[in-house]
Design a protein around this motif. Structure first.
Motif, PDB file in Angstrom:
ATOM      1  N   ASN A 199       0.798  -1.228   0.000  1.00 19.42           N
ATOM      2  CA  ASN A 199       0.000   0.000   0.000  1.00 19.42           C
ATOM      3  C   ASN A 199       0.835   1.285   0.000  1.00 19.42           C
ATOM      4  O   ASN A 199       0.282   2.372   0.166  1.00 19.42           O
ATOM      5  N   LEU A 201       3.179   2.262   2.136  1.00 23.77           N
ATOM      6  CA  LEU A 201       3.523   2.773   3.453  1.00 23.77           C
ATOM      7  C   LEU A 201       4.948   2.367   3.805  1.00 23.77           C
ATOM      8  O   LEU A 201       5.431   1.327   3.352  1.00 23.77           O
ATOM      9  N   LYS A 236       4.051   4.409   8.344  1.00 23.06           N
ATOM     10  CA  LYS A 236       3.917   5.821   7.989  1.00 23.06           C
ATOM     11  C   LYS A 236       3.378   6.004   6.581  1.00 23.06           C
ATOM     12  O   LYS A 236       3.851   5.375   5.638  1.00 23.06           O
ATOM     13  N   HIS A 237       2.365   6.859   6.489  1.00 24.55           N
ATOM     14  CA  HIS A 237       1.852   7.356   5.210  1.00 24.55           C
ATOM     15  C   HIS A 237       2.420   8.756   5.023  1.00 24.55           C
ATOM     16  O   HIS A 237       2.188   9.640   5.856  1.00 24.55           O
ATOM     17  N   GLU A 238       3.163   8.967   3.946  1.00 25.65           N
ATOM     18  CA  GLU A 238       3.841  10.250   3.747  1.00 25.65           C
ATOM     19  C   GLU A 238       2.870  11.387   3.467  1.00 25.65           C
ATOM     20  O   GLU A 238       3.131  12.538   3.813  1.00 25.65           O
ATOM     21  N   MET A 286      -4.840   2.674   8.598  1.00 22.66           N
ATOM     22  CA  MET A 286      -3.653   3.007   7.801  1.00 22.66           C
ATOM     23  C   MET A 286      -3.818   2.537   6.354  1.00 22.66           C
ATOM     24  O   MET A 286      -3.401   3.222   5.407  1.00 22.66           O
ATOM     25  N   GLN A 287      -4.429   1.371   6.164  1.00 24.96           N
ATOM     26  CA  GLN A 287      -4.707   0.924   4.793  1.00 24.96           C
ATOM     27  C   GLN A 287      -5.704   1.838   4.102  1.00 24.96           C
ATOM     28  O   GLN A 287      -5.536   2.195   2.931  1.00 24.96           O
ATOM     29  N   ALA A 290      -3.973   5.070   3.160  1.00 22.11           N
ATOM     30  CA  ALA A 290      -3.066   4.887   2.024  1.00 22.11           C
ATOM     31  C   ALA A 290      -3.842   4.739   0.716  1.00 22.11           C
ATOM     32  O   ALA A 290      -3.478   5.331  -0.311  1.00 22.11           O
ATOM     33  N   ASN A 293      -5.117   7.947  -0.311  1.00 27.08           N
ATOM     34  CA  ASN A 293      -4.021   8.889  -0.520  1.00 27.08           C
ATOM     35  C   ASN A 293      -4.338  10.253   0.084  1.00 27.08           C
ATOM     36  O   ASN A 293      -4.325  11.287  -0.593  1.00 27.08           O
TER      37      ASN A 293
END
Length: 485
Positions: A199, A201, A236-238, A286-287, A290, A293
């Protein structure tokens, strides 16, 4: 489940099942479906179906199956009932052999916009396809399911969000429902690493050596009676604005909670495989984040450990040192979740977040207070708490605020250390547990705590789901973070 839309009328679709929602006796089909509404009302009129929350019925109609699903009376409606009705409808259709479903592109439901309807109905329908049969010897590969919103759809954002979120829910549910022997901390860490790669991450895993080096005495103390070493999982998702301050999500992930030396009663202990559900909600969120976005950077932290009464287990009366140096007298080893979270919150605070939220199956007192109808929310920032309650309502997850008075913090003081892990008075268990956690959150970081002890799983079949994990909290977090500037 494939979720799509079509401009064609509902009756023009040759799906195996049509779904119509009722609010009590009121058919919610939108204007322009007069003939279909009349036909459905005639079928329902002399049946036992009364549009009650969770109630469904199946009727043959023009070569298709008609499934009617109730959301209850208007006076008691909340968004979660619509999602549950969609899940119950598909679950009913699945039992009847249906694989393709059609619903109207809009419904006459006051206060609900089209995008929220699409998200709730789409996500609910997908949840209705789910069953946990990993260990059933006669299990078969699930067929491909589809849902089509029929009629004009001007804004597809809700459908896109439903498609993104259902995949996160269904994949994580299998992990959440695994028993302790199949989902130790190392396996959850491996799963998170693979999910992160799939995904986009980043993923960092802290093993026992790394946790010892960092001084994370809380999570290590919980794990030391088990043959399974702890893991701290950091995702972490940027985000599309990577220079922005992140949001931090923290999840208690106790893979099995025996209570340790303060052993739980044997009856019902098997359900303690769900003491990892705070972490499962974070993994799901978190998924979702991601896949959608979202703009803001988001960090997810899972403290994964198993709480067992081995010969090396932490004893009542032991004093441990948390990350950042505060000492804690462990008076009850069954109050272990807060020991895991104190280290995870400290690590999260190091990221200087704009806000931090933790989720945990933390206290039986929360079940006494709220049952399974809502989760408790407490925090140090009223604006954040209010925002999360509002987004929870939109997402179909109800949150009820409890206070964090100074007296609750005072009740957590120890005679021999900085803090004790249970209160002296033996009262206000949910609030005193949150007050303990607050000690590890800097005052300048807005923070909220979800106690999901009563909502994280169901123990008996419901119209909308089988026994197992609900992944409560993930929907709220995704809804909130997707709308952050």
């Amino acid at each position: 489940m494939k979720i799509s839309s079509s401009p064609a009328a509902l009756t023009d679709h040759k799906k195996s099942a049509l779904i119509a929602f009722f609010q009590g006796s009121e058919n919610l089909l939108p204007a322009g479906n007069a003939a279909l509404k009349k036909q459905i009302d005639a079928l329902v009129k002399n049946s036992a179906f009364k549009g009650q929350a969770g109630q469904t019925a199946v009727f043959p109609m023009d070569g298709n199956q008609l499934i009617v699903a109730g959301i209850g009376e208007a006076a008691h409606f909340h968004n979660g009932l619509l999602e549950q009705a969609a899940a119950a409808a598909v679950k009913t259709g699945k039992a009847a052999g249906c694989t393709s479903f059609a619903v109207p592109a809009s419904i006459r439901l006051k206060g609900l916009n089209a995008a929220d309807y699409h998200l709730l109905a789409g996500r609910g329908a997908a949840w209705g396809t789910y069953s946990f049969d990993t260990f059933k010897s006669d299990s078969k590969k699930a067929p491909a399911y589809s849902l089509t919103f029929c009629g004009e759809v001007k804004d597809r954002s809700g459908i896109k969000a439903a498609q993104a979120q259902e995949a996160a829910l269904l994949t994580t549910a299998d992990l959440a429902n695994l028993p302790g022997n199949e989902a130790p901390p190392v396996k959850i860490a491996d799963w998170a690493r693979k999910m992160a790669k799939a995904n986009g991450l980043s993923c960092r895993i802290m093993d026992k050596a790394a946790l010892e080096k960092k001084g994370c005495g809380g999570i290590l103390s919980v794990a030391q009676g088990s043959a399974q070493d702890a893991r701290m999982i950091i995702l972490k998702h940027e985000g599309t604005d990577p220079k922005a301050r992140p949001v931090v999500l923290v999840g208690k992930t106790v893979t099995f909670d025996s209570g340790g030396i303060s052993l739980k009663p044997g009856k019902g202990m098997g359900w303690m495989k769900y003491d990892k559900c705070g972490g499962m909600a974070v993994l799901t969120a978190m998924q979702m984040i991601a896949r959608m976005n979202v703009k803001v950077p988001v960090i997810g932290i899972l403290g994964a450990a198993e709480n067992m009464p081995g010969s090396r287990a932490t004893r009542p009366g032991d004093i441990i040192t948390a990350y950042k140096g505060k000492t804690v007298e462990v008076l009850n080893t069954d109050a272990e979740g807060r020991l895991v979270l104190m280290d995870a919150l400290g690590l999260g605070a190091d990221r200087k977040p704009r806000a931090m939220v933790d989720l945990a199956t933390l206290t039986g007192a929360c079940i006494v207070a709220l049952g399974s109808s809502a989760s408790a929310i407490l925090g140090n920032d009223q604006k954040l708490v209010d925002t999360l309650i509002q987004h929870g309502a939109a997402a179909g997850e109800r949150l009820w605020q409890l206070p964090l008075y100074k007296e609750y913090s005072d009740d957590m003081k120890s005679d021999f250390a900085d803090l004790s892990n249970i209160c002296k008075s033996g009262t206000a268990g949910t609030a005193t547990a949150a007050a303990f956690l607050q000690e590890f959150v800097p005052a300048d970081i807005p923070w909220a705590h979800f106690d999901i002890a009563g909502t994280a799983w169901v123990e008996a079949p419901k119209p909308h789901q089988d026994p197992g994990a609900t992944l409560f909290g993930a929907r709220t977090l995704a809804q909130w973070i997707a709308e952050l500037d």
